[in-house]
Motif scaffolding. Structure first.
Motif, PDB file in Angstrom:
ATOM      1  N   SER A 169      60.931  80.427 106.586  1.00  0.00           N
ATOM      2  CA  SER A 169      61.085  81.869 106.813  1.00  0.00           C
ATOM      3  C   SER A 169      59.984  82.646 106.101  1.00  0.00           C
ATOM      4  CB  SER A 169      62.464  82.340 106.355  1.00  0.00           C
ATOM      5  OG  SER A 169      62.610  82.224 104.950  1.00  0.00           O
ATOM      6  N   GLY A 170      59.589  82.184 104.925  1.00  0.00           N
ATOM      7  CA  GLY A 170      58.477  82.832 104.222  1.00  0.00           C
ATOM      8  C   GLY A 170      57.166  82.673 104.964  1.00  0.00           C
ATOM      9  N   ALA A 171      56.950  81.479 105.511  1.00  0.00           N
ATOM     10  CA  ALA A 171      55.734  81.247 106.291  1.00  0.00           C
ATOM     11  C   ALA A 171      55.727  82.090 107.558  1.00  0.00           C
ATOM     12  CB  ALA A 171      55.617  79.761 106.649  1.00  0.00           C
ATOM     13  N   TRP A 172      56.879  82.202 108.195  1.00  0.00           N
ATOM     14  CA  TRP A 172      56.978  83.010 109.415  1.00  0.00           C
ATOM     15  C   TRP A 172      56.668  84.467 109.108  1.00  0.00           C
ATOM     16  CZ3 TRP A 172      60.289  86.979 110.958  1.00  0.00           C
ATOM     17  CH2 TRP A 172      60.221  87.307 112.306  1.00  0.00           C
ATOM     18  N   LEU A 173      57.193  84.974 108.012  1.00  0.00           N
ATOM     19  CA  LEU A 173      56.911  86.358 107.630  1.00  0.00           C
ATOM     20  C   LEU A 173      55.422  86.535 107.330  1.00  0.00           C
ATOM     21  CD1 LEU A 173      58.030  89.166 106.954  1.00  0.00           C
ATOM     22  CD2 LEU A 173      58.303  88.367 104.613  1.00  0.00           C
ATOM     23  N   GLY A 174      54.831  85.583 106.647  1.00  0.00           N
ATOM     24  CA  GLY A 174      53.396  85.659 106.361  1.00  0.00           C
ATOM     25  C   GLY A 174      52.549  85.644 107.618  1.00  0.00           C
ATOM     26  N   ILE A 175      52.930  84.817 108.593  1.00  0.00           N
ATOM     27  CA  ILE A 175      52.195  84.767 109.855  1.00  0.00           C
ATOM     28  C   ILE A 175      52.317  86.089 110.592  1.00  0.00           C
ATOM     29  CG2 ILE A 175      52.207  83.705 112.153  1.00  0.00           C
ATOM     30  CD1 ILE A 175      52.843  81.046 110.735  1.00  0.00           C
ATOM     31  N   CYS A 176      53.513  86.672 110.600  1.00  0.00           N
ATOM     32  CA  CYS A 176      53.703  87.968 111.277  1.00  0.00           C
ATOM     33  C   CYS A 176      52.844  89.051 110.640  1.00  0.00           C
ATOM     34  CB  CYS A 176      55.173  88.375 111.246  1.00  0.00           C
ATOM     35  SG  CYS A 176      56.223  87.375 112.297  1.00  0.00           S
ATOM     36  N   VAL A 177      52.819  89.108 109.321  1.00  0.00           N
ATOM     37  CA  VAL A 177      52.005  90.106 108.620  1.00  0.00           C
ATOM     38  C   VAL A 177      50.526  89.874 108.898  1.00  0.00           C
ATOM     39  CG1 VAL A 177      51.303  90.894 106.317  1.00  0.00           C
ATOM     40  CG2 VAL A 177      53.711  90.566 106.845  1.00  0.00           C
ATOM     41  N   THR A 178      50.095  88.615 108.929  1.00  0.00           N
ATOM     42  CA  THR A 178      48.698  88.296 109.206  1.00  0.00           C
ATOM     43  C   THR A 178      48.295  88.703 110.615  1.00  0.00           C
ATOM     44  OG1 THR A 178      48.833  86.434 107.677  1.00  0.00           O
ATOM     45  CG2 THR A 178      47.006  86.426 109.239  1.00  0.00           C
ATOM     46  N   VAL A 179      49.149  88.432 111.584  1.00  0.00           N
ATOM     47  CA  VAL A 179      48.847  88.804 112.968  1.00  0.00           C
ATOM     48  C   VAL A 179      48.740  90.322 113.105  1.00  0.00           C
ATOM     49  CG1 VAL A 179      49.815  88.840 115.304  1.00  0.00           C
ATOM     50  CG2 VAL A 179      49.768  86.724 114.014  1.00  0.00           C
TER      51      VAL A 179
END
Length: 115
Positions: free
Chosen positions: A40-50
């Motif tokens: 879930s942390g990685a998913w949030l990081g990917i969303c913020v990066t995109v």
């Protein structure tokens, strides 16, 4: 339909012809809290990066005008967005290197104090 709506509309007393297990199946306790995971942390990081990349692309597309750059003996012209992007990356590299030097300094201090 959510669990809350089903339990709200469920009869208070079970009917005579329905078994109690059918009524118990409608009323399920909700989980108190879902634990956080690395995914879930990685998913949030990917969303913020995109989202950040989309904002950066829009910024670069809107600032395509050329500007003159003079740095020491280097002269030239580059698009404004590229010049600002290079300046931002340089600032990030500088801040990261200073932070890494400070962390190294503190690690050495902690190791020295343990011994």
């Amino acid at each position: 339909m959510s669990v809350l709506h089903r339990t709200r509309n469920a009869p208070k007393t079970p009917a005579a012809d329905t078994p109690s297990s059918a009524v118990d199946g409608l009323v399920t306790p909700l989980p108190t809290r879902v634990p956080r995971t690395r995914i879930s942390g990685a998913w949030l990081g990917i969303c913020v990066t995109v989202i950040s990349f989309v904002v950066l692309i829009v910024f670069m597309l809107q600032n395509t005008g050329s500007v003159a750059i003079n740095f020491l003996w280097l002269n030239g012209s580059v698009p404004l967005a590229l010049a600002l992007f290079i300046a931002g990356v340089a600032a990030a590299v500088l801040a990261t290197s200073i932070g890494a030097a400070r962390m190294t300094q503190l690690r050495r201090l902690v190791r020295r104090d343990k011994d």
